[in-house]
Design an enzyme around this catalytic site. Structure first.
Site, short mmCIF file in Angstrom:
data_model
loop_
_atom_site.label_atom_id
_atom_site.label_comp_id
_atom_site.label_asym_id
_atom_site.label_seq_id
_atom_site.Cartn_x
_atom_site.Cartn_y
_atom_site.Cartn_z
N LYS A 1 0.86 -1.19 0.00
CA LYS A 1 0.00 0.00 0.00
C LYS A 1 0.89 1.24 0.00
O LYS A 1 1.92 1.28 0.69
CB LYS A 1 -0.89 -0.03 1.24
CG LYS A 1 -1.90 1.11 1.34
CD LYS A 1 -2.77 0.94 2.58
CE LYS A 1 -3.85 1.99 2.67
NZ LYS A 1 -4.71 1.79 3.87
N SER B 1 -9.65 1.51 2.82
CA SER B 1 -8.81 2.33 1.96
C SER B 1 -7.76 1.53 1.20
O SER B 1 -7.24 2.03 0.20
CB SER B 1 -8.12 3.42 2.79
OG SER B 1 -7.27 2.84 3.76
N SER C 1 -9.71 -0.88 6.98
CA SER C 1 -9.14 -0.72 5.64
C SER C 1 -8.39 -1.92 5.08
O SER C 1 -7.98 -1.90 3.93
CB SER C 1 -8.22 0.48 5.58
OG SER C 1 -9.00 1.64 5.46
N1 GLN Z 1 -13.11 3.52 6.17
C1 GLN Z 1 -12.50 3.98 7.39
C2 GLN Z 1 -12.18 5.44 7.28
O1 GLN Z 1 -12.52 6.01 6.30
C3 GLN Z 1 -11.30 3.17 7.71
C4 GLN Z 1 -10.06 3.63 7.08
C5 GLN Z 1 -8.87 2.83 7.46
O2 GLN Z 1 -8.99 1.77 8.08
N2 GLN Z 1 -7.72 3.35 7.11
O3 GLN Z 1 -11.61 6.04 8.15
#
Ligand code: GLN
Length: 491
Positions: free
Chosen positions: A79, A154, A178
């Protein structure tokens, strides 16, 4: 059989036994990426030369009779919020468009030391803020199962890379789901370790009390291997835990008789898509058939998890992202003669950050402000403690908690991106593990009628990844879901 659909474990065996060279394996995955990435948008940066050099080094080590690591010659995608020395690392943000870190994240260092071959960096929501990988300065990633759908987020690029056979393994980061949510959306395994299990050094910070690095894989065994390699204390991260190093692969006995699995029925009952619910019920039946005992549990404060999470994570993000000021590194607005320091800061941040990141910085600054701190931030921390206690009570009675990973199957690109609240609600089942610091894993557990992947989530006590992985692996052995690969992309 092609090299592309092999697991990390099989590819390592191929290298060790000489059935395939690391360079040949690396070349096959680079070719796959070149073929499908223009459609998929899973990778932001690909570095074939660096990857092939690393693969050749593994082949040379084998030829010299040197010992080979547990990931010898296995390609991995990272990532793009994980630092790798000398490779551009953007967090999918314009503000880091030209940033090349001078150091490597500890987790990545450990993978390379184990023989892994880094292919490149994958697309994600900007600074890991989002659930669809649409909040990227480099455009969205598409779901390999249905190109008009989101891969989740994400870490959507990493999940899509593994699902589309561009890499057998990938790393993501999980602050509120994410890794697990894109794992579910793309039909692969996604593991968030216990907070502190894996060093965060070299992970671009989003919300430091929630962030964890973890693997994507096509099997639980591969995820366990990556966790074993990455885990353990690190002097560069004071929050990395001093837990004994464990061989998680050794936990995968296949036997789960007598394991108690808690099901928070009331929490799961509301707002969940029928296809997800029915796959979840079938999964519970399978676990019962394998010898586990299902126990009803309550997580009475779980219904507050979304507001608590979005108060805590925005507060921490507003502080963490203050460092992007156009002075130290990253993007700086072009300066005119009459510009002041303040206009430089303002324009740099205005031009460098995308809409979602700005929204969160503003929310976080607001909830931390003197007048609202008690009403929002402090209150959120108090409810966070109550939620953690809910889990502690549950884990006095059960070994593992099961629930769906997401309330819906993969949604369409564009469907939720203009409605932040709808997007935030996607995280209802994942944020609890981050708030409580416990580990969680998402496993493929079915498909919708139009063949979109569905995931089930298991969670366990802090530092008990071993039990969670044992249950996950036993489930995987009894099912075929993880063997399916998307057909929309030509092989
Ligand atoms: N979808 C969650 C957010 O928008 C989780 C993001 C993540 O785990 N980095 O914060």
């Amino acid at each position: 059989m092609s090299l592309l659909d092999r697991t990390g474990a099989t590819l390592r065996e191929d290298v060790v036994s000489g059935r395939a060279s690391a360079a040949e394996i690396c070349g096959a995955f680079l070719e796959r990426i070149a073929n499908v990435n223009p459609t998929l948008g899973a990778f932001i940066t690909i570095d074939p030369e660096r990857a092939l050099a690393a693969a050749r080094a593994v082949d040379a080590a084998r030829a010299a009779g040197a010992p080979l690591g547990p990931l010898a010659g296995v390609p991995v995608a990272l990532k793009d919020n994980l630092c790798l020395r000398g490779m551009r690392t953007t967090a999918s943000s314009k503000i880091l468009d030209t940033f090349t870190p001078p150091y490597t994240a500890t987790a990545v260092d450990r993978l390379e030391a184990a023989g892994a071959v880094i292919l490149g960096k994958t697309n994600c929501d900007e600074f890991a803020m989002g659930s669809s990988t649409e909040n990227s300065a480099y455009g969205p990633t598409r779901n390999p199962w249905a190109l008009d759908r989101a891969p989740g987020g994400s870490s959507g690029g990493s999940a899509a890379a593994v699902a589309s056979l561009c890499a057998p393994l990938a790393l993501g980061s999980d602050t509120g789901g994410s890794i697990r949510q894109p794992g579910a959306f793309c039909g692969v395994v996604g593991l968030k370790p216990t907070y502190g299990r894996v060093s965060r050094y070299g992970l671009l910070a989003f919300a430091s009390s929630l962030d964890q690095i973890g693997p994507f894989a096509r099997t639980v065994a591969d995820a366990a291997t990556v966790l074993t390699v990455m885990a353990g204390p690190d002097p560069m991260d004071a929050t990395s835990a001093d837990a004994p190093r464990t061989d998680f692969s050794a936990a995968l006995s296949g036997d789960i008789s007598g394991v108690k699995i808690g099901v928070p029925r009331a929490f799961v009952a509301e707002g969940v898509d029928a296809s997800v619910l029915s796959a979840f019920e079938v999964t519970l039946d399978t676990l019962r058939r394998l010898g586990a005992t299902l126990v009803d549990i309550e997580l009475p404060h779980a219904k507050y998890a979304i507001p608590v999470y979005y108060l805590v994570c925005t507060a921490e993000a507003s502080s963490n992202l203050a460092r992007y000021d156009g002075v130290r590194y990253g993007y700086r607005t072009p300066l005119g003669r009459s510009d002041t320091l303040k206009t430089m800061y303002n324009r740099t941040r205005d031009e460098g950050f995308g809409a979602e990141v700005k929204r969160r910085i503003m929310l976080g600054t607001y909830v931390l402000s003197a007048g609202y701190y008690d009403a929002y931030y402090l209150k959120a921390q108090q409810v966070r403690t109550l939620l953690r206690r809910d889990y502690e009570e549950a884990f006095e009675r059960v070994d593992v908690v099961a629930m769906p990973t997401t309330p819906t199957p993969p949604f369409k690109l564009g469907e939720k991106v203009d409605d932040p609240l709808k997007m935030y609600l996607e995280d209802i089942f994942t944020v609890g593990a981050n708030l409580a610091g416990i580990p969680g894993i998402s496993l493929p557990c079915g498909f919708t009628a139009d063949r979109l992947p569905i995931g089930v989530q298991l969670q366990a006590r802090m530092f008990d990844e071993a039990t969670m992985l044992r249950v996950a692996d036993a489930y995987e052995r009894a099912t075929e879901w993880h063997k399916a690969t998307p057909v929309v992309l030509p092989p």
